[in-house]
Design an enzyme around this catalytic site. Structure first.
Site, PDB file in Angstrom:
ATOM      1  N   SER A 239      -5.175  30.088 -48.779  1.00  5.52           N
ATOM      2  CA  SER A 239      -5.603  29.450 -47.515  1.00  5.52           C
ATOM      3  C   SER A 239      -4.570  28.441 -47.019  1.00  5.52           C
ATOM      4  O   SER A 239      -4.281  28.387 -45.818  1.00  5.52           O
ATOM      5  CB  SER A 239      -6.975  28.793 -47.666  1.00  5.52           C
ATOM      6  OG  SER A 239      -7.031  27.987 -48.814  1.00  5.52           O
ATOM      7  N   HIS A 269     -10.121  34.464 -53.972  1.00  4.93           N
ATOM      8  CA  HIS A 269      -9.894  33.065 -53.559  1.00  4.93           C
ATOM      9  C   HIS A 269     -11.270  32.407 -53.378  1.00  4.93           C
ATOM     10  O   HIS A 269     -12.113  32.471 -54.275  1.00  4.93           O
ATOM     11  CB  HIS A 269      -9.012  33.072 -52.302  1.00  4.93           C
ATOM     12  CG  HIS A 269      -8.439  31.751 -51.881  1.00  4.93           C
ATOM     13  ND1 HIS A 269      -8.359  30.655 -52.705  1.00  4.93           N
ATOM     14  CD2 HIS A 269      -7.925  31.329 -50.685  1.00  4.93           C
ATOM     15  CE1 HIS A 269      -7.803  29.635 -52.053  1.00  4.93           C
ATOM     16  NE2 HIS A 269      -7.539  30.025 -50.819  1.00  4.93           N
ATOM     17  N   HIS A 316      -6.949  31.400 -63.251  1.00  2.00           N
ATOM     18  CA  HIS A 316      -6.247  30.708 -62.168  1.00  2.00           C
ATOM     19  C   HIS A 316      -4.768  31.070 -62.205  1.00  2.00           C
ATOM     20  O   HIS A 316      -4.207  31.301 -63.272  1.00  2.00           O
ATOM     21  CB  HIS A 316      -6.401  29.188 -62.275  1.00  2.00           C
ATOM     22  CG  HIS A 316      -6.162  28.499 -60.973  1.00  2.00           C
ATOM     23  ND1 HIS A 316      -4.908  28.111 -60.565  1.00  2.00           N
ATOM     24  CD2 HIS A 316      -7.015  28.177 -59.963  1.00  2.00           C
ATOM     25  CE1 HIS A 316      -5.012  27.562 -59.368  1.00  2.00           C
ATOM     26  NE2 HIS A 316      -6.267  27.592 -58.979  1.00  2.00           N
ATOM     27  N   ARG A 325     -11.880  20.048 -61.042  1.00  2.00           N
ATOM     28  CA  ARG A 325     -12.904  20.119 -59.995  1.00  2.00           C
ATOM     29  C   ARG A 325     -14.188  20.710 -60.574  1.00  2.00           C
ATOM     30  O   ARG A 325     -15.295  20.378 -60.163  1.00  2.00           O
ATOM     31  CB  ARG A 325     -12.403  20.971 -58.817  1.00  2.00           C
ATOM     32  CG  ARG A 325     -11.150  20.419 -58.163  1.00  2.00           C
ATOM     33  CD  ARG A 325     -10.559  21.407 -57.155  1.00  2.00           C
ATOM     34  NE  ARG A 325     -10.166  22.651 -57.778  1.00  2.00           N
ATOM     35  CZ  ARG A 325      -9.699  23.713 -57.120  1.00  2.00           C
ATOM     36  NH1 ARG A 325      -9.581  23.668 -55.806  1.00  2.00           N
ATOM     37  NH2 ARG A 325      -9.346  24.808 -57.767  1.00  2.00           N
ATOM     38  N   ASP A 371     -14.886  27.333 -58.582  1.00  2.00           N
ATOM     39  CA  ASP A 371     -15.953  28.175 -58.047  1.00  2.00           C
ATOM     40  C   ASP A 371     -17.047  28.494 -59.061  1.00  2.00           C
ATOM     41  O   ASP A 371     -18.139  28.914 -58.683  1.00  2.00           O
ATOM     42  CB  ASP A 371     -15.357  29.486 -57.515  1.00  2.00           C
ATOM     43  CG  ASP A 371     -14.387  29.233 -56.375  1.00  2.00           C
ATOM     44  OD1 ASP A 371     -14.693  28.377 -55.529  1.00  2.00           O
ATOM     45  OD2 ASP A 371     -13.321  29.867 -56.335  1.00  2.00           O
TER      46      ASP A 371
HETATM   47  N1  NMX Z   1     -11.649  38.216 -65.124  1.00  2.00           N
HETATM   48  C1  NMX Z   1     -11.050  39.362 -65.525  1.00  2.00           C
HETATM   49  N2  NMX Z   1      -9.723  39.564 -65.508  1.00  2.00           N
HETATM   50  C2  NMX Z   1      -8.975  38.521 -65.099  1.00  2.00           C
HETATM   51  C3  NMX Z   1      -9.505  37.289 -64.713  1.00  2.00           C
HETATM   52  C4  NMX Z   1     -10.913  37.165 -64.722  1.00  2.00           C
HETATM   53  N3  NMX Z   1     -11.534  36.057 -64.333  1.00  2.00           N
HETATM   54  N4  NMX Z   1      -8.506  36.464 -64.362  1.00  2.00           N
HETATM   55  C5  NMX Z   1      -7.363  37.157 -64.524  1.00  2.00           C
HETATM   56  N5  NMX Z   1      -7.650  38.403 -64.953  1.00  2.00           N
HETATM   57  C6  NMX Z   1      -6.715  39.502 -65.165  1.00  2.00           C
HETATM   58  C7  NMX Z   1      -6.004  39.839 -63.863  1.00  2.00           C
HETATM   59  O1  NMX Z   1      -6.819  40.633 -63.033  1.00  2.00           O
HETATM   60  C8  NMX Z   1      -4.764  40.527 -64.367  1.00  2.00           C
HETATM   61  O2  NMX Z   1      -5.135  41.831 -64.742  1.00  2.00           O
HETATM   62  P1  NMX Z   1      -4.040  43.033 -64.672  1.00  2.00           P
HETATM   63  O3  NMX Z   1      -2.971  42.660 -65.663  1.00  2.00           O
HETATM   64  O4  NMX Z   1      -4.830  44.223 -65.080  1.00  2.00           O
HETATM   65  O5  NMX Z   1      -3.542  43.084 -63.269  1.00  2.00           O
HETATM   66  C9  NMX Z   1      -4.447  39.726 -65.630  1.00  2.00           C
HETATM   67  O6  NMX Z   1      -5.680  39.103 -66.041  1.00  2.00           O
HETATM   68  C10 NMX Z   1      -3.412  38.649 -65.430  1.00  2.00           C
HETATM   69  O7  NMX Z   1      -3.795  37.833 -64.362  1.00  2.00           O
HETATM   70  P2  NMX Z   1      -3.412  36.274 -64.331  1.00  2.00           P
HETATM   71  O8  NMX Z   1      -1.934  36.177 -64.254  1.00  2.00           O
HETATM   72  O9  NMX Z   1      -4.095  35.540 -65.416  1.00  2.00           O
HETATM   73  O10 NMX Z   1      -4.108  35.779 -62.975  1.00  2.00           O
HETATM   74  P3  NMX Z   1      -3.544  35.823 -61.493  1.00  2.00           P
HETATM   75  O11 NMX Z   1      -2.661  34.644 -61.290  1.00  2.00           O
HETATM   76  O12 NMX Z   1      -2.942  37.159 -61.173  1.00  2.00           O
HETATM   77  O13 NMX Z   1      -4.884  35.686 -60.626  1.00  2.00           O
HETATM   78  C11 NMX Z   1      -6.999  34.796 -60.106  1.00  2.00           C
HETATM   79  C12 NMX Z   1      -5.584  34.468 -60.540  1.00  2.00           C
HETATM   80  C13 NMX Z   1      -7.725  33.494 -59.817  1.00  2.00           C
HETATM   81  C14 NMX Z   1      -6.971  35.633 -58.833  1.00  2.00           C
HETATM   82  C15 NMX Z   1      -7.702  35.563 -61.260  1.00  2.00           C
HETATM   83  O14 NMX Z   1      -7.792  34.731 -62.395  1.00  2.00           O
HETATM   84  C16 NMX Z   1      -9.089  36.072 -60.882  1.00  2.00           C
HETATM   85  O15 NMX Z   1      -9.191  37.171 -60.330  1.00  2.00           O
HETATM   86  N6  NMX Z   1     -10.180  35.287 -61.178  1.00  2.00           N
HETATM   87  C17 NMX Z   1     -11.507  35.657 -60.783  1.00  2.00           C
HETATM   88  C18 NMX Z   1     -11.746  35.359 -59.309  1.00  2.00           C
HETATM   89  C19 NMX Z   1     -11.809  33.877 -59.068  1.00  2.00           C
HETATM   90  O16 NMX Z   1     -12.495  33.129 -59.756  1.00  2.00           O
HETATM   91  N7  NMX Z   1     -11.101  33.416 -58.033  1.00  2.00           N
HETATM   92  C20 NMX Z   1     -11.185  32.012 -57.607  1.00  2.00           C
HETATM   93  C21 NMX Z   1      -9.872  31.230 -57.800  1.00  2.00           C
HETATM   94  C22 NMX Z   1     -10.067  29.800 -57.350  1.00  2.00           C
HETATM   95  N8  NMX Z   1     -10.237  29.707 -55.899  1.00  2.00           N
HETATM   96  O17 NMX Z   1     -11.151  29.070 -55.475  1.00  2.00           O
HETATM   97  O18 NMX Z   1      -9.484  30.268 -55.133  1.00  2.00           O
HETATM   98  C1  MLT Z   2      -7.635  26.773 -54.523  1.00  2.00           C
HETATM   99  O1  MLT Z   2      -8.334  25.757 -54.532  1.00  2.00           O
HETATM  100  O2  MLT Z   2      -6.929  27.059 -53.546  1.00  2.00           O
HETATM  101  C2  MLT Z   2      -7.721  27.713 -55.666  1.00  2.00           C
HETATM  102  O3  MLT Z   2      -7.938  27.049 -56.877  1.00  2.00           O
HETATM  103  C3  MLT Z   2      -6.628  28.732 -55.717  1.00  2.00           C
HETATM  104  C4  MLT Z   2      -5.239  28.254 -56.014  1.00  2.00           C
HETATM  105  O4  MLT Z   2      -4.943  27.076 -56.130  1.00  2.00           O
HETATM  106  O5  MLT Z   2      -4.387  29.158 -56.170  1.00  2.00           O
END
Ligand code: NMX
Ligand code: MLT
Length: 438
Positions: A239, A269, A316, A325, A371
């Site tokens: 964002s 996100h 994350h 948070r 979240d």
């Molecule tokens: N559940 C299952 N798999 C996960 C999760 C999770 N919560 N988090 C990471 N992974 C997987 C990810 O999909 C990736 O899989 P692959 O190798 O098959 O592509 C692998 O672990 C490595 O990912 P990371 O490097 O740890 O995470 P990345 O930086 O790519 O993504 C998020 C960060 C936040 C997108 C990821 O952790 C996620 O999808 N979390 C769940 C959704 C979520 O809670 N999002 C909110 C973030 C905060 N916000 O408010 O924005």
């Molecule tokens: C945010 O607050 O924007 C989320 O934690 C995602 C991020 O920092 O990448």
């Protein structure tokens, strides 16, 4: 406004620092880019500058140098309430100075004057099909107001780069107070029989939001806490980055924020906050009244992973520990709703999920993010319509991203335009191919 004068002074003090870095030290390297980073979402590439907040992987967020508890402690509080004025926090984010009570109240009064929603925005919202997602309505409402942009008007008249922060600041001060009013209108139109509550002239932003939502105190304090916690997370998140990117084309704050909100609406996100509640509700439905024991939670988490989905609210891109948070909201729950059954389920997930994610071995960060904990607080105070949760995140996030685009114009950051390469080029760089393609 004292805020605007202080900001102008800060901008004038800051400009030579950026100019000097650019002119005299522009060649100093602060990052390198690997193939994994080019393919993998630019993770860890240092190529954005902001002084509004900084995210340390282990400590978590600092707003203008202060941790979350330090921020809550430092800012002027609403009389009789636990949390600070959001308006005072806006002053702090914008200038880096903790405002006095008087400086805060000046922003409170200024925001009250600017919070009225134009009728045509309401008409736009009402024209949408009733199943339109609240985030779509929120983004549309912001975009509809673009015709009000002072920045666009002044640009069309012809203005210098040095002047640009000023109409951007005016746009931001016109948008920010309208967001809680817009959100409350969407909420009551969609979920409360289209019955609306007029603004209360005596209330600050958090208090008036609770009032217009129709939720009793202490929800006013919950709103203040929520907006401040969600405000900023440095510049690389979707964002913030989107808002900055769009504004870098000298699109105004309405265009830029609406775009940033669209990014926040993605389930990886901000939308993860609604996904957490959806996950818990589906889990409880499957349990059919059975106790949500650690064993049953573990099984359900594995089912989610085994079906190829993510565990919402965990992981994350930058953080490598429990999000402070999350901790701030958990502490709020421990104080105000320790026995609430939904909080107990969320706490059981916190006990179990990190080990499940570690055992699976994919996520780099097995700990919860903001979240995972935010929905339970909303639910407790009666806001059970979880597809509205990301709108709340959007109001908070606007504080940070809008502050950033005022500073972007103040420091004359140019249009953002990174360079792309082809897969052939990557294969050549990796020594898999020569430049003839063989
Ligand atoms: N559940 C299952 N798999 C996960 C999760 C999770 N919560 N988090 C990471 N992974 C997987 C990810 O999909 C990736 O899989 P692959 O190798 O098959 O592509 C692998 O672990 C490595 O990912 P990371 O490097 O740890 O995470 P990345 O930086 O790519 O993504 C998020 C960060 C936040 C997108 C990821 O952790 C996620 O999808 N979390 C769940 C959704 C979520 O809670 N999002 C909110 C973030 C905060 N916000 O408010 O924005
Ligand atoms: C945010 O607050 O924007 C989320 O934690 C995602 C991020 O920092 O990448």
């Amino acid at each position: 406004m004292k805020l605007k004068k202080t900001l102008e002074k800060k901008i004038n003090e800051h400009r030579p620092r950026t100019t000097r870095l650019l002119k005299e030290h522009g060649d100093v390297k602060i990052s390198e880019v690997t193939i994994a980073q080019a393919i993998g979402g630019a993770r860890g590439v240092r190529c954005l500058v902001t002084d509004v907040s900084y995210l340390d992987p282990f400590e978590g967020i600092r707003f203008r140098g202060k941790t979350i508890p330090e921020t809550f402690e430092a800012l002027p509080k609403v009389p009789g309430r636990e949390y600070p004025y959001v308006e005072g926090f806006f002053y702090y984010l914008m200038t880096g100075d903790v405002p006095t009570k008087e400086e805060t109240l000046e922003v409170v009064e200024e925001f009250k004057k600017r919070r009225q929603l134009p009728q045509y925005v309401i008409d736009v919202l009402r024209a949408a099909p009733t199943d339109t997602h609240p985030m779509t309505l929120f983004s549309q409402g912001i975009l509809a107001m673009q015709r009000e942009s002072e920045f666009a008007r002044r640009y069309a008249e012809g203005m210098s780069r040095e002047e640009m922060w000023e109409p951007m600041f005016e746009d931001v001060c016109n948008i920010m107070p309208k967001l809680p009013v817009l959100a409350a209108y969407i909420y009551r139109m969609k979920y409360k029989a289209d019955v609306h509550i007029p603004a209360d002239p005596d209330q600050d932003m958090g208090g008036n939001f609770a009032h217009m939502m129709g939720i009793d105190p202490p929800y006013d304090d919950v709103a203040r806490m929520y907006f401040i916690l969600h405000s900023d997370h440095e510049s690389g998140n979707v964002s913030a980055h989107t808002t900055h990117l769009v504004a870098s084309a000298l699109s105004d704050a309405y265009y830029a924020l609406s775009a940033g909100i669209n990014g926040l609406a993605g389930p990886l996100h901000g939308l993860a906050n609604q996904e957490v509640l959806r996950w818990v509700m589906q889990f409880e439905q499957k349990l059919g009244g059975a106790e949500p024991t650690e064993e049953r939670v573990r099984e359900a988490l594995w089912d989610t992973l085994n079906s190829g989905q993510v565990i919402p609210g965990y992981g994350h891109a930058v953080l490598r520990k429990t999000d402070p948070r999350y901790t701030a909201q958990r502490e709020f729950c421990l104080k105000h709703l320790p026995d609430f059954p939904l909080f107990k389920v969320i706490s059981t997930i916190y006990k179990v999920a990190p080990d499940v994610l570690k055992e699976q071995g994919k996520a780099k960060n097995p700990w919860p993010n903001v979240d995972a904990q935010s929905g339970v607080v909303q639910w407790y105070y009666g806001l059970t319509e979880w597809d509205f949760y990301t709108v709340l995140f959007g109001i908070g996030r606007a504080l940070g991203v809008l502050t950033n685009i005022v500073w972007d114009r103040a420091l004359a950051y140019p249009i953002e335009r990174p360079k792309s390469v082809t897969t052939d080029m990557l294969e050549e760089a990796a020594g898999l191919k020569d430049s003839s393609g063989s």
